[in-house]
Design a protein around this motif. Sequence first.
Motif: not given
Length: 341
Positions: A302-304, A339-340
């Motif tokens: 998710p950081s992307t 996703m998390r």
Amino acid sequence: MHAPSMPMDDKQTPEGVSVPHGRVISTPDLSEARVRTQELLKNVHGMKVLERGNPFQARVEYRRLNGIGLMSSGYGAAVEIFCTPPISIVTVNFVFGGTMLIDEGTTGETTAVADRSHAGVFCFRENVAMRWSPGLRQLMLTVDKPLVDRCLRNLLNEPLHAPLRFETVMDLNQSGQGITAATGTLLRALDQCGKAGPPPVLAKEIEHNILTSLLFGQRHNYTDRIFSAQPLPAPRVVRRVVELIHSSPEAAFTVADLAEFAGVSERSLHSAFRRQLGTSPMSYVRRHRLELAHEELLRVDPSTGAKVTDVALRHGFTHTGRFAAAYRERFGESPSATMRR
């Protein structure tokens, strides 16, 4: 929007329906409007102003997705547009803010009417003249004839013995609901996916939805044969199709592709899947795509800046709300929760 059941209200403009990211023609010159529209459609047609009460001002937007297109057009003044074969497309003409009088053949007399409750459907096997009332705007769905013929052959599993001919008037409250919804899905996908357009899986799904909605919904000279009884294929046919689906995860399969691979009609394949697996071919394909989306969401960081919507579109799901509901039902959590992890 005025057409019943037309899921395009978010695309309404003061002039009618806008085609997202489409090519635009805006001109007060009739000759320029005609020539530039011909260039977009790759078909020759004539146009004349019928009265001078309203000034002529063309506003045309067009976008094409493989063999499917959408054209929004309006001319302000009352106009007549006349088309002479050969013309390489089938069109469904939705009308807003006026009435279109239609003459097919050489009689010069009105044979059909398109308005807020009725669309016009044209195969252009003969001359067509359309007389637009002042201020009318049209949203025209265009479909390449080879695409329609291929889909029809797959439904029948046999060659076509005569050119396809649709009935001219489509009742949007009855037979036209399917193609209206399919056109709305195309508009939504063009809007959400931007100038790049929908990914291949989604584009193929939309294309097939439009083709089958048109061939099943609007009566034509092959309607009775489409709905006639057909023999069920052998069990091995379903096994081969399932193997194909799983061995080609990136392929943008439609039921037409699967039926062609299996060598049976779409209806026969659908019946065989129902009998053996308790589901339709496309429901099986969508379930497999849901599994692939789940696997991708598990891998995504998710950081992307990755988004659930992008994953859904990549795997052929244009309606994020329905995707999320189907995902939760299958995996017991939301796509964002996966996703998390």
